[in-house]
Design a protein around this motif. Structure first.
Motif, short mmCIF file in Angstrom:
data_model
loop_
_atom_site.label_atom_id
_atom_site.label_comp_id
_atom_site.label_asym_id
_atom_site.label_seq_id
_atom_site.Cartn_x
_atom_site.Cartn_y
_atom_site.Cartn_z
N LYS A 148 81.40 43.16 136.71
CA LYS A 148 81.57 41.72 136.53
C LYS A 148 80.39 40.92 137.07
O LYS A 148 80.54 39.75 137.40
CB LYS A 148 82.88 41.25 137.17
CG LYS A 148 84.12 41.89 136.56
CD LYS A 148 85.39 41.35 137.19
CE LYS A 148 86.62 41.98 136.56
NZ LYS A 148 87.88 41.47 137.16
N TRP A 163 69.39 41.97 130.26
CA TRP A 163 70.48 41.64 131.17
C TRP A 163 71.60 42.65 130.97
O TRP A 163 72.04 42.89 129.83
CB TRP A 163 71.02 40.24 130.89
CG TRP A 163 70.20 39.12 131.46
CD1 TRP A 163 70.48 38.38 132.57
CD2 TRP A 163 68.97 38.60 130.93
NE1 TRP A 163 69.49 37.44 132.77
CE2 TRP A 163 68.56 37.54 131.78
CE3 TRP A 163 68.17 38.92 129.84
CZ2 TRP A 163 67.40 36.81 131.57
CZ3 TRP A 163 67.01 38.20 129.62
CH2 TRP A 163 66.63 37.16 130.47
N VAL A 197 74.08 42.75 127.69
CA VAL A 197 74.68 41.50 127.23
C VAL A 197 73.65 40.52 126.67
O VAL A 197 74.02 39.57 125.98
CB VAL A 197 75.48 40.82 128.37
CG1 VAL A 197 76.67 41.67 128.77
CG2 VAL A 197 74.59 40.54 129.57
N ARG A 198 72.38 40.78 126.95
CA ARG A 198 71.38 39.81 126.50
C ARG A 198 70.00 40.43 126.56
O ARG A 198 69.72 41.27 127.41
CB ARG A 198 71.43 38.56 127.38
CG ARG A 198 70.40 37.49 127.05
CD ARG A 198 70.46 36.36 128.06
NE ARG A 198 69.31 35.48 127.96
CZ ARG A 198 68.97 34.56 128.86
NH1 ARG A 198 69.71 34.41 129.93
NH2 ARG A 198 67.91 33.81 128.69
N GLU A 215 75.53 43.87 132.28
CA GLU A 215 76.75 43.47 132.98
C GLU A 215 77.42 44.71 133.53
O GLU A 215 77.71 45.66 132.79
CB GLU A 215 77.71 42.73 132.04
CG GLU A 215 78.94 42.19 132.76
CD GLU A 215 79.89 41.47 131.82
OE1 GLU A 215 80.68 42.17 131.15
OE2 GLU A 215 79.81 40.24 131.73
N GLU A 266 76.01 40.20 136.45
CA GLU A 266 74.86 40.40 135.58
C GLU A 266 73.66 40.83 136.42
O GLU A 266 73.41 40.29 137.49
CB GLU A 266 74.52 39.13 134.81
CG GLU A 266 75.47 38.86 133.65
CD GLU A 266 74.94 37.79 132.71
OE1 GLU A 266 73.85 37.24 133.00
OE2 GLU A 266 75.60 37.51 131.69
N HIS A 267 72.94 41.82 135.90
CA HIS A 267 71.76 42.34 136.58
C HIS A 267 70.58 42.26 135.62
O HIS A 267 70.68 42.67 134.46
CB HIS A 267 71.98 43.79 137.02
CG HIS A 267 73.19 43.98 137.88
ND1 HIS A 267 73.13 43.94 139.26
CD2 HIS A 267 74.49 44.19 137.56
CE1 HIS A 267 74.34 44.12 139.75
NE2 HIS A 267 75.18 44.28 138.74
N ARG A 268 69.48 41.73 136.10
CA ARG A 268 68.29 41.58 135.27
C ARG A 268 67.36 42.77 135.47
O ARG A 268 67.15 43.23 136.59
CB ARG A 268 67.55 40.29 135.63
CG ARG A 268 68.38 39.02 135.46
CD ARG A 268 67.56 37.80 135.81
NE ARG A 268 67.03 37.88 137.18
CZ ARG A 268 66.12 37.05 137.67
NH1 ARG A 268 65.62 36.09 136.92
NH2 ARG A 268 65.70 37.18 138.91
#
Length: 210
Positions: free
Chosen positions: A145, A140, A120-121, A142, A147-149
């Motif tokens: 539901k 990042w 997502v990013r 998803e 977000e995981h870095r």
């Protein structure tokens, strides 16, 4: 004549000695701190030596009790990498082998997707050649539901980037590669010798007059 003693009477009474605990070593990523986990098993239950109670354990979920407080964790494993998510944050570990395999080779600096999800990013300005710092969030994801870095494993240079916003990835997918700034440079090959010039075409032989 008396017969020699056999069985337990020969060596004295049998004694059951408690076996030592099982031990596994984990390395936290990206800081490199090493932790040793010691535990015993009794009737199928796990008994950590650190005092926590294992209330439930499954390949993808663990519930612990510490000082009367219950903690829930989701666990994703891919190869030797273990990704743990809980209320206190997300953690990445590498399970260290009990015996070093000289034939085993790992690709340093690889950022792998900890679980299936969608990118997502990306970090601002992230592109091959960019300088990154150890522990810096780079990608990042998803999933479920949340977000995981994905963090940079070391300070260095981003040498490959395979992730892009909107990309769906499977667990273990290669997202990027960071070359450690402290890694010794690879061998530099000398430029090839220039090819010798092609021989000049020979002049045609003069024709003889009849």
């Amino acid at each position: 004549a008396d017969r020699p003693a056999r069985g337990p009477a020969r060596f004295g009474a049998w004694r059951n000695l408690a076996s030592g605990p099982q031990r596994r070593s984990l390395r936290a990523e990206p800081d490199g701190a090493t932790y040793e986990i010691a535990y015993r098993t009794a009737r199928g239950a796990l008994l950590p030596e650190t005092g926590e109670r294992v209330l439930a354990a499954a390949p993808d979920r663990v519930t612990l009790e510490t000082d009367g407080v219950t903690h829930h964790f989701t666990v994703t494993a891919h190869g030797s990498r273990v990704y743990v998510d809980g209320a206190s944050g997300a953690y990445t570990f590498t399970v260290l082998p009990r015996f070093t395999d000289p034939d085993e080779r790992t690709e340093p600096g690889s950022l792998l997707a900890p679980m299936p999800g969608t990118v997502v990013r990306l970090a601002d300005g992230l592109a091959p050649g960019a300088a990154v710092e150890a522990g810096q969030p780079l990608v990042w994801l998803e999933a479920m539901k949340m977000e995981h870095r994905v963090l940079a494993p070391a300070s260095g240079t981003l040498t490959a980037l395979h992730a892009a916003p909107g990309l769906q990835v499977e667990v273990g997918a290669l997202l990027a590669v960071v070359t450690d700034a402290d890694a010794p440079p690879g061998p530099v090959s000398a430029p090839p010798d220039p090819a010798p010039p092609a021989p000049a075409p020979s002049a045609p032989a003069p024709e003889e007059n009849a």
